[in-house]
Design a protein around this motif. Sequence first.
Motif, PDB file in Angstrom:
ATOM      1  N   UNK A   1      43.581  18.144   7.852  1.00  0.00           N
ATOM      2  CA  UNK A   1      43.895  18.557   9.323  1.00  0.00           C
ATOM      3  C   UNK A   1      43.155  17.633  10.062  1.00  0.00           C
ATOM      4  N   UNK A   2      43.948  16.735  10.934  1.00  0.00           N
ATOM      5  CA  UNK A   2      43.765  15.780  11.779  1.00  0.00           C
ATOM      6  C   UNK A   2      43.914  16.295  13.375  1.00  0.00           C
ATOM      7  N   UNK A   3      43.344  15.693  14.179  1.00  0.00           N
ATOM      8  CA  UNK A   3      43.128  15.589  15.554  1.00  0.00           C
ATOM      9  C   UNK A   3      43.537  14.462  16.254  1.00  0.00           C
ATOM     10  N   UNK A   4      43.925  14.878  17.474  1.00  0.00           N
ATOM     11  CA  UNK A   4      44.364  13.731  18.492  1.00  0.00           C
ATOM     12  C   UNK A   4      43.076  12.843  18.789  1.00  0.00           C
ATOM     13  N   UNK A   5      41.968  13.287  18.745  1.00  0.00           N
ATOM     14  CA  UNK A   5      40.862  12.247  18.997  1.00  0.00           C
ATOM     15  C   UNK A   5      40.319  11.486  17.666  1.00  0.00           C
ATOM     16  N   UNK A   6      41.174  11.767  16.683  1.00  0.00           N
ATOM     17  CA  UNK A   6      40.671  10.945  15.266  1.00  0.00           C
ATOM     18  C   UNK A   6      40.017  11.823  14.157  1.00  0.00           C
ATOM     19  N   UNK A   7      39.467  12.809  14.618  1.00  0.00           N
ATOM     20  CA  UNK A   7      38.751  13.430  13.522  1.00  0.00           C
ATOM     21  C   UNK A   7      39.889  14.109  12.453  1.00  0.00           C
ATOM     22  N   UNK A   8      39.025  14.083  11.273  1.00  0.00           N
ATOM     23  CA  UNK A   8      39.922  14.463  10.182  1.00  0.00           C
ATOM     24  C   UNK A   8      38.990  15.153   9.052  1.00  0.00           C
ATOM     25  N   UNK A   9      39.171  16.224   8.634  1.00  0.00           N
ATOM     26  CA  UNK A   9      38.697  17.192   7.861  1.00  0.00           C
ATOM     27  C   UNK A   9      39.795  17.461   6.631  1.00  0.00           C
ATOM     28  N   UNK A  10      39.644  17.505   5.518  1.00  0.00           N
ATOM     29  CA  UNK A  10      40.313  17.758   4.422  1.00  0.00           C
ATOM     30  C   UNK A  10      39.755  17.787   3.067  1.00  0.00           C
ATOM     31  N   UNK A  11      40.561  18.031   2.315  1.00  0.00           N
ATOM     32  CA  UNK A  11      40.271  18.420   0.500  1.00  0.00           C
ATOM     33  C   UNK A  11      41.143  17.875  -0.250  1.00  0.00           C
ATOM     34  N   UNK A  12      40.961  17.699  -1.404  1.00  0.00           N
ATOM     35  CA  UNK A  12      41.687  17.171  -2.462  1.00  0.00           C
ATOM     36  C   UNK A  12      41.325  17.806  -3.750  1.00  0.00           C
ATOM     37  N   UNK A  13      42.209  17.660  -4.826  1.00  0.00           N
ATOM     38  CA  UNK A  13      41.808  17.986  -6.228  1.00  0.00           C
ATOM     39  C   UNK A  13      42.859  16.998  -7.036  1.00  0.00           C
ATOM     40  N   UNK A  14      42.183  16.705  -8.251  1.00  0.00           N
ATOM     41  CA  UNK A  14      42.780  15.836  -9.031  1.00  0.00           C
ATOM     42  C   UNK A  14      42.989  16.484 -10.459  1.00  0.00           C
ATOM     43  N   UNK A  15      44.119  16.765 -11.024  1.00  0.00           N
ATOM     44  CA  UNK A  15      44.273  17.339 -12.364  1.00  0.00           C
ATOM     45  C   UNK A  15      45.278  16.284 -13.467  1.00  0.00           C
ATOM     46  N   UNK A  16      44.333  16.242 -14.389  1.00  0.00           N
ATOM     47  CA  UNK A  16      44.544  15.061 -15.401  1.00  0.00           C
ATOM     48  C   UNK A  16      45.232  15.731 -16.817  1.00  0.00           C
ATOM     49  N   UNK A  17      45.509  15.051 -17.664  1.00  0.00           N
ATOM     50  CA  UNK A  17      45.750  15.383 -18.988  1.00  0.00           C
ATOM     51  C   UNK A  17      44.171  15.487 -19.716  1.00  0.00           C
ATOM     52  N   UNK A  18      43.136  15.189 -19.275  1.00  0.00           N
ATOM     53  CA  UNK A  18      41.855  15.420 -19.763  1.00  0.00           C
ATOM     54  C   UNK A  18      41.479  17.080 -19.876  1.00  0.00           C
ATOM     55  N   UNK A  19      40.856  17.206 -20.950  1.00  0.00           N
ATOM     56  CA  UNK A  19      40.407  18.702 -21.320  1.00  0.00           C
ATOM     57  C   UNK A  19      39.212  18.827 -20.342  1.00  0.00           C
ATOM     58  N   UNK A  20      39.109  19.983 -20.000  1.00  0.00           N
ATOM     59  CA  UNK A  20      37.703  20.400 -19.344  1.00  0.00           C
ATOM     60  C   UNK A  20      36.697  20.082 -19.997  1.00  0.00           C
ATOM     61  N   UNK A  21      36.540  20.152 -21.514  1.00  0.00           N
ATOM     62  CA  UNK A  21      35.545  19.500 -22.253  1.00  0.00           C
ATOM     63  C   UNK A  21      35.192  18.367 -22.221  1.00  0.00           C
ATOM     64  N   UNK A  22      36.368  17.518 -22.039  1.00  0.00           N
ATOM     65  CA  UNK A  22      36.029  15.837 -22.000  1.00  0.00           C
ATOM     66  C   UNK A  22      35.660  15.510 -20.799  1.00  0.00           C
TER      67      UNK A  22
END
Length: 709
Positions: free
Chosen positions: A618-639
């Motif tokens: 989420x971005x604001x006209x004054x230049x602020x930005x707050x965000x989130x991301x997530x990455x999902x790959x073929x790596x198992x949770x254990x690895x």
Amino acid sequence: MTQPGTALKPGPWRRRTLHTSSVIALLTALPTTLAQAQEIPGYNLYGSPGLIDMPTAGPAPDATLGVTVSRFGDNTRTTLNFQIAPRLSGSFRYSAIDNFPAPGNVDGRYFDRSFDLRYELLTETPNRPAITVGLQDFIGTGLYGGEYLVATKELFPGLRVTGGLGWGRLGSFGDIGSTGNRPDELLGEGGIPTYDRWFRGDVAPFGGVSYSPNKNLSFKLEYSSDDYAQESTTGEFDKKSPWNYGIDYRFNNGTQLSLYHVYGSEIGAQVTLFTNPKHAQVPGGSETAPLPVAVRSPAAAQDLGWTTDSASTTANAKTALKTSLEREGLVFEGLALEPRRATVRLRNPKYGATPQAIGRTARAMSRVLPGSIEEFVIVPVVNGMALSAVSIRRSDLETLENDAATEILARTRILDGYNMAPDPEAGIYPRFTWSLSPYVALSAFDPDNPVRADAGLRLGSDIRILPNVVLSGAVTKKLGGNLDEVTREDPSGLPRVRTDYAKYSKEGDPAIEHLTASVYGRPATDLYSRVTVGYLEQMYAGVSGELLWKKVDSPLALGVEMNFVKQRDFDQMFGLRDYEVATGHASAYYDFGNGFHGQLDVGRYLAGDYGATVALDREFANGWRVGAYATFTDVSYDDFGEGSFDKGIRLSIPLGWVLGQPSRQANNAEIKSLTRDGGARLNVDGRLYEQVRDYHRPEMAMTWGRFWR
């Protein structure tokens, strides 16, 4: 965990980063105004709207950002809460529990990371309460896992009553029924959505009242449905009563200070600091006003006499325009004059809101160019790339100067700048710049130490051989810190592409942070390119190439990046290690409107894993930005290891918002639960999208209100 050495350096977000402070420290210095503070509900020990330990219904004002630190008994919680949208909010929490002998604790202290979401189902009206549904610790170990449905109503001014039903931890005391079986073990790796537990298990009521006799003071009483079973049986927490009571004091700057007596045996305290990206610290800014538009006489508008000596007129106009733009903090690079049109090549090192640079340039042009020139074309360039061409009628400037900025926007054409920029003036390039500044490299949420940091000096320089050819380098010298004191080596089923960061900190002193040559280009209409070669970042050297497609008026952009890199030696000098990898991504960027921007990257990561990263900011006209991301790959949770998959929160706070003066600098930070090897990307400075989009119509329209500033 913030990526050590990169959390406070130029990243994929626009504008350069200040290296001297962290974002969280900066937030503590940015209180809200009193008017905003009066709208913010009380926050509880979990750092979200609530009574004492229990939640209440209703949101904070849209875009409120709060940081809470609370302590009671053996529990310390630090929470970052953001009102994502008017009804939706999210929290990231880092907790430390003393005397808690759980797996993974350090000297009897257990550290836990958790995420919350809450949504307002119904707003409060004179005839009904506000109703909110929430998920607590829905991505984590499940230690604080719980769900709730809660209602809050103001019965008369200052008196608010709350009642709700809780599951999980919030259904562990005084249950009145059950909605099925609920797993109760802690998830060792954490990081996985606990959807198999949501609204399952015992359900229990909770509630309370708060009374505010004035705008600063609140008294609270609550009945808690949390039994604190694990803390009571495995730690030294002694719960004697479900009743909690306390007092909040709200300072005029918005800060909340609270003191509580909880569970019949413990004293608790908390402090919550607020800010709101929608509201500037200095409303309107405190920069000097631009010179007014010079209005032509009818005779001057028709006078083409200057064209008989156009060379002399052009030379004089260049000198006058260069001087005028220098006063505004802008850089004149070239000018082409035609009888009815003038095209200026502009570089903007100062204004975070691009329309402010465009507006000041247009005013300067009105004062120094021949009267017959009716069309002003302003071509902003970044790294030698003409990113757009803003065409404004001079007569519109003259008649609309005192009207709303939307009026001039409706009559302004924003075109692709491909092949429209005049050639740069002789003598501008090559251009050399250098800087000497402090730096801070942060690492947060290490299981052995919640915060680690290195601090030192950075000497950097850029040589622009041509407008689009840049040689760049930086050397760092550490003055102190403890990033190199990581003693444990977390297991990883992947090549150690990021988790050896402590070795880079220990041996890289001094270090070549980066040493690169970059070439930028405009291969065709709507296309932008970048090739970067050299020591690209702290850990990798090689070659990186990128191509971006973006129409100047489109919310959509598509890009592809390919990299071939080798791992650098730990001393960060010129040597390379054996590990090498080809990595790259195809990316899609989209402006959803209302300040929401999405990004999807699909490809191969540094450890050779394949997958995708999805991000929403989420971005604001004054230049602020707050965000989130997530990455999902073929790596198992254990690895992958602890955390299960890569995810994080990112913040960008523009310096201009803080100081009230125009600036293109910003503090950028990435808050990650852990640094792992799965889903890791190369850190390359100068990626195209963030440079390009600032000068295209969707982004400029959002900040066009500053055209006349």
